[in-house]
Design an enzyme around this catalytic site. Structure first.
Site, PDB file in Angstrom:
ATOM      1  N   ARG A 180       0.842  -1.200   0.000  1.00 52.99           N
ATOM      2  CA  ARG A 180       0.000   0.000   0.000  1.00 52.99           C
ATOM      3  C   ARG A 180       0.876   1.249   0.000  1.00 52.99           C
ATOM      4  O   ARG A 180       0.584   2.219  -0.694  1.00 52.99           O
ATOM      5  CB  ARG A 180      -0.948  -0.004   1.202  1.00 52.99           C
ATOM      6  N   CYS A 238      -1.362   6.039   8.930  1.00 53.30           N
ATOM      7  CA  CYS A 238      -1.723   4.791   8.251  1.00 53.30           C
ATOM      8  C   CYS A 238      -2.825   5.119   7.257  1.00 53.30           C
ATOM      9  O   CYS A 238      -2.765   6.126   6.574  1.00 53.30           O
ATOM     10  CB  CYS A 238      -2.130   3.722   9.268  1.00 53.30           C
TER      11      CYS A 238
END
Length: 280
Positions: A180, A238
């Site tokens: 990611r 995050c």
């Protein structure tokens, strides 16, 4: 007070004269709802806390604030009082996964001025692995507590502050999976990639497979390799602020204060003018 507690120590505390309030914050990205797991088995006496409803604020139309906005003080305070929390209450939080949701509750309580909170290291899995009892009995509602939220117990960054933090030489850690971060895969958010200048530090790399945190010396070595050295300012983000809270917790365990970009990637990309980086 340590920010982690073992299953054995929690069991002993629950048998003591002043047992802590235990909160089950079971949740996982994409579901199923954590309440389902709680209804099957939880630590006796634990109250279920809904991450999406009680540990997050309402979504904004533009996505500003991220997928899990920080709740307003009044709403968070009301939720914590509902579970009997007051200024002198010891609290233990856990979840049925890797302690990501539990870390979110830990960070919020500390952010709103309550530092008498610990995370069950290894979560419900550690509890059951120690052959400690679980139950499906939902406890009676707690006697309302007197918790009054006082924001400012931790350092919280917004998008502009995060950009300035990186520009000023701070170490910004990205707690998401490496693919990611690199922009190779993005199963949740509308854009792939990472904040320019951030360093990939997946939360899975400083924990054991069972969800327990590694020994402090191991974690210190891991973060040092990411640039977390004495004198350097540190922050974490995050996708929506939950896994980053787990990283802030890990850093706290090794004695490193870290800021949290609470809105994280989902907030960052809500403004199309903000830059996006891919690759290493």
């Amino acid at each position: 007070m340590s920010s982690l507690i073992s299953a054995a120590d929690l069991a002993a505390a629950l048998d003591g004269s002043s047992p802590p309030i235990v909160l089950d914050v079971s949740w996982q990205l994409g579901g199923p709802p954590g309440i389902d797991a709680y209804r099957v088995a939880h630590v006796p006496g634990a109250h279920f806390v809904d991450l999406a409803k009680e540990l997050s604020g309402p979504h904004t139309p533009t996505g500003a604030g991220g997928r899990h906005p920080v709740p307003e003080p009044a709403a968070f305070g009301a939720a914590m009082r509902r579970y009997g929390i007051g200024p002198e209450t010891d609290v233990v939080v856990y979840d049925a996964g890797q302690s990501v949701a539990a870390a979110r509750a830990w960070w919020l309580l500390r952010h709103f001025g309550h530092d008498r909170v610990r995370v069950l290291d290894g979560g419900l899995g550690a509890w059951t692995a120690a052959n400690l009892p679980v139950t499906d009995v939902v406890p009676e509602p707690a006697e309302p507590g007197t918790f009054v939220p006082r924001p400012g117990g931790t350092t919280r960054l917004d998008a502009d502050q995060t950009a300035a933090f990186v520009a000023g030489g701070g170490v910004l850690l990205d707690a998401r999976a490496g693919e990611r971060f690199r922009g190779e895969s993005e199963p949740i958010d509308a854009k792939a990639g990472h904040i320019p200048g951030a360093i990939s530090a997946p939360a899975t790399e400083y924990t054991h497979a069972d969800g327990r945190f590694r020994e402090p010396a191991e974690m210190a070595e891991y973060f040092a390799a990411k640039g977390v050295v004495p004198g350097v300012r540190v922050a974490a983000y995050c996708g929506s602020g939950a896994t980053a809270a787990h990283e802030v917790l890990a850093l706290h365990v090794i004695g490193v204060p870290a800021a949290l970009y609470a809105g994280s990637w989902s907030d960052w990309i809500s403004d199309p003018q903000r830059p996006v980086a891919t690759g290493e």
